[in-house]
Design a protein around this motif. Structure first.
Motif, short mmCIF file in Angstrom:
data_model
loop_
_atom_site.label_atom_id
_atom_site.label_comp_id
_atom_site.label_asym_id
_atom_site.label_seq_id
_atom_site.Cartn_x
_atom_site.Cartn_y
_atom_site.Cartn_z
N PRO A 121 18.47 14.73 -3.96
CA PRO A 121 18.27 15.90 -4.84
C PRO A 121 18.32 15.50 -6.32
N GLY A 122 17.66 16.31 -7.17
CA GLY A 122 17.68 16.10 -8.61
C GLY A 122 16.66 15.10 -9.11
N VAL A 123 15.80 14.62 -8.23
CA VAL A 123 14.83 13.58 -8.63
C VAL A 123 13.49 14.23 -8.98
N LYS A 124 12.99 13.85 -10.17
CA LYS A 124 11.68 14.34 -10.62
C LYS A 124 10.83 13.16 -11.10
N VAL A 125 9.52 13.35 -10.98
CA VAL A 125 8.57 12.41 -11.56
C VAL A 125 7.68 13.19 -12.50
N GLU A 126 7.75 12.87 -13.80
CA GLU A 126 6.97 13.59 -14.82
C GLU A 126 7.12 15.11 -14.64
N ASN A 127 8.38 15.59 -14.48
CA ASN A 127 8.69 17.02 -14.34
C ASN A 127 8.24 17.65 -13.02
N VAL A 128 7.77 16.84 -12.11
CA VAL A 128 7.43 17.33 -10.77
C VAL A 128 8.61 17.01 -9.85
N ASP A 129 9.21 18.06 -9.25
CA ASP A 129 10.40 17.90 -8.41
C ASP A 129 10.01 17.39 -7.03
N ILE A 130 10.55 16.22 -6.68
CA ILE A 130 10.27 15.67 -5.34
C ILE A 130 11.57 15.53 -4.55
N SER A 131 12.60 16.32 -4.92
CA SER A 131 13.88 16.30 -4.19
C SER A 131 13.66 16.67 -2.73
N GLY A 132 14.36 15.93 -1.84
CA GLY A 132 14.32 16.24 -0.42
C GLY A 132 12.99 15.96 0.24
N LYS A 133 12.08 15.27 -0.46
CA LYS A 133 10.77 14.96 0.12
C LYS A 133 10.79 13.55 0.71
N SER A 134 10.00 13.41 1.76
CA SER A 134 9.82 12.08 2.31
C SER A 134 8.91 11.29 1.37
N VAL A 135 8.87 9.99 1.56
CA VAL A 135 8.00 9.15 0.73
C VAL A 135 6.56 9.62 0.84
N GLN A 136 6.12 9.88 2.06
CA GLN A 136 4.74 10.29 2.30
C GLN A 136 4.44 11.63 1.61
N ASP A 137 5.37 12.60 1.75
CA ASP A 137 5.16 13.91 1.15
C ASP A 137 5.18 13.83 -0.38
N ALA A 138 6.10 13.02 -0.90
CA ALA A 138 6.19 12.87 -2.35
C ALA A 138 4.90 12.28 -2.92
N LYS A 139 4.37 11.28 -2.25
CA LYS A 139 3.12 10.66 -2.70
C LYS A 139 1.98 11.67 -2.67
N ALA A 140 1.95 12.47 -1.65
CA ALA A 140 0.89 13.48 -1.54
C ALA A 140 0.98 14.50 -2.67
N ILE A 141 2.20 14.92 -2.99
CA ILE A 141 2.40 15.89 -4.07
C ILE A 141 1.94 15.31 -5.40
N LEU A 142 2.36 14.09 -5.68
CA LEU A 142 2.01 13.45 -6.94
C LEU A 142 0.53 13.09 -7.01
N GLN A 143 -0.03 12.72 -5.88
CA GLN A 143 -1.47 12.42 -5.84
C GLN A 143 -2.27 13.64 -6.26
N LYS A 144 -1.88 14.79 -5.74
CA LYS A 144 -2.57 16.04 -6.07
C LYS A 144 -2.33 16.44 -7.52
N SER A 145 -1.10 16.22 -7.99
CA SER A 145 -0.74 16.65 -9.35
C SER A 145 -1.31 15.74 -10.43
N PHE A 146 -1.56 14.48 -10.08
CA PHE A 146 -1.98 13.54 -11.12
C PHE A 146 -3.33 12.89 -10.82
N ASN A 147 -3.39 11.99 -9.83
CA ASN A 147 -4.63 11.25 -9.59
C ASN A 147 -5.81 12.16 -9.28
N ASP A 148 -5.59 13.16 -8.42
CA ASP A 148 -6.70 14.07 -8.10
C ASP A 148 -7.08 14.91 -9.31
#
Length: 465
Positions: free
Chosen positions: A54-81
């Motif tokens: 908990p409490g972990v963010k990447v560039e203000n995107v909260d990825i607390s409680g996420k698996s590695v795969q889910d976190a990558k998917a969230i960030l992929q959509k928020s940034f690379n896509d």
């Protein structure tokens, strides 16, 4: 009495046993509670074994409680896509230029950052993990952005190519005794370095939305303007030499070709005229033919023979306009078409004739060939005609030459062969006389030349028949 002591000892043993029993039960209860707490804590922490704390963010995107795969998917959509759908717009006066960011191969280091976020806190002991999960601390990770700068440079290069336009100087021609002037055209120049710097600074930390940059485009003024050429309104000097009686058809051709190259030349104040630079190399492709030229102490045939008469004629017109020569060499032998000291020789790649427009106005040079004469007229502002300039020469020394005679057994007896013609030497000063209202006000020394004498050489035959 003895009985009483036994009873007391019995009672003490019973009490001690009871205390031990109670303590044992209490310890069992404590051990049970601790085990339950440990079990609960372990179970609570275990839940996050494969999840990000908990409490972990990447560039203000909260990825607390996420698996590695889910976190990558969230960030992929928020940034690379998202960056692939964004674009850069460069705004310039009159036109916008657009670059889709998909063309620059943009990438955020999502895999690396998510792996770092996942390992956060995983190396702590059970108690510290439990504490970190139960009372999370904010932990922020930053993404690194990379892209193809060459693609951006190519985009900016294309803008520069489209925008940059060289200014066009005003033009002046003389027809039927009148001047015609066409206006100059203002050029455009993109401040390419600043534009590239502005774009890169906005892309340095990543792209989260469409970007817009305003480009600086500067006007580039023409060097020669219509207003400056309008000051040319009168003839300030003219000079002619005659070539028809001393020229072969080839020499006459060369005079015509080189004069045409100079005709119409405009010099702004401070400009330096180069004869070789204006006329160019004397080649067959440029229309030149072989004619007599002075090479060393002899007159021989050479491509472009005759153009020294053109340079010498122009030299005299320049002298009479009060402009200054900056590079001028006289011939090794006197010329027949101008007075001593008033010639200017040229040789491609070796000797040039140059002069500078030292006047306060532009000049227009007109060169013509007609009736066997080559003429240069120099036009500028009529105010310059308040003074008149006359060129005179003073041959202050004559150096006689000698002729050497040698016998040649290969020549028939009584015959002669002139190997080298003898030439008299001269020392001559040339002056520019300045007249104001036909009164001589000043005399300037222009040159002090020495045409060295050339010893003649004649072979006399001694061979008997």
């Amino acid at each position: 009495m003895q009985m009483t002591r036994k009873k007391k000892r019995a009672r003490a043993r019973a009490k001690k046993k009871a205390i031990i029993m109670i303590l044992s039960v209490f310890m069992l209860i404590l051990l049970g509670s601790g085990s339950a707490a440990i079990a609960y804590g372990y179970s609570y922490v275990k839940h996050y074994n494969n999840l990000i704390f908990p409490g972990v963010k990447v560039e203000n995107v909260d990825i607390s409680g996420k698996s590695v795969q889910d976190a990558k998917a969230i960030l992929q959509k928020s940034f690379n896509d998202k960056v692939l759908m964004s674009k850069l717009t460069v705004k310039t006066p009159g036109k916008d230029y657009t670059l889709g960011f998909d063309k620059v191969d943009p990438k955020y280091d999502i895999d690396k950052v998510v792996n770092e976020a996942f390992t956060y806190g995983k190396d702590l002991n059970l108690y510290k993990k439990y504490k970190l999960i139960k009372n999370p601390e904010n932990k922020a990770f930053s993404l690194q952005f990379a892209y193809n700068k060459d693609a951006v440079q190519k985009f900016v290069d294309g803008i520069e190519k489209d925008i940059n336009k060289n200014p066009q100087d005003a033009k002046i021609t003389r027809n039927n005794g009148a001047f015609n002037i066409t206006s100059e055209t203002v050029g455009k120049k993109l401040n390419k370095e600043k534009l590239m710097e502005d774009i890169l600074s906005k892309m340095e930390y990543g792209i989260k939305e469409d970007l817009q940059v305003s480009a600086e485009v500067q006007d580039v003024k023409a060097r020669i303007t219509k207003s400056s050429l309008a000051s040319i309104d009168g003839l300030i000097s003219t000079f002619s030499t005659h070539y028809s009686g001393i020229s072969s058809a080839e020499r006459a051709n060369n005079i015509v070709v080189s004069t045409k190259s100079i005709d119409g030349t405009v010099l702004m104040p401070g400009d330096v005229f180069s004869f070789n630079g204006t006329v160019g190399e004397r080649t067959v492709a440029r229309g030149y033919q072989a004619g007599p030229v002075i090479i060393g102490n002899k007159v021989e045939s050479g491509l472009g023979g005759g153009i020294c008469q053109v340079s010498s004629t122009l030299y005299n017109a320049v002298l009479m306009s009060n402009m200054r020569s900056v590079e001028r060499v006289h011939h090794t032998l006197p010329s027949s078409y101008v007075q001593l000291g008033r010639d200017a020789t040229v040789d491609w790649g070796n000797i040039d004739y140059k002069f500078k427009n030292t006047l306060n106005f532009p000049v227009y040079i007109q060169g013509t060939t007609s009736g066997g004469n080559v003429t240069f007229n120099i036009y500028s502002n009529q105010s310059l005609t308040k003074n008149r300039y006359a060129i005179t020469n003073d041959v202050y020394s004559t150096v006689e030459s000698t002729t050497k005679t040698v016998e040649d057994p290969k020549l028939p007896q009584g015959s002669e062969e002139v190997v080298q013609k003898a030439y008299t030497g001269y020392k001559v000063k040339v002056y520019r006389n300045i007249y104001e209202n036909e009164t001589l006000v000043k005399q300037e020394l222009v040159s002090d030349d020495f045409y060295r004498p050339v010893e003649g050489l004649v072979k006399v035959g001694t061979k008997k028949n």
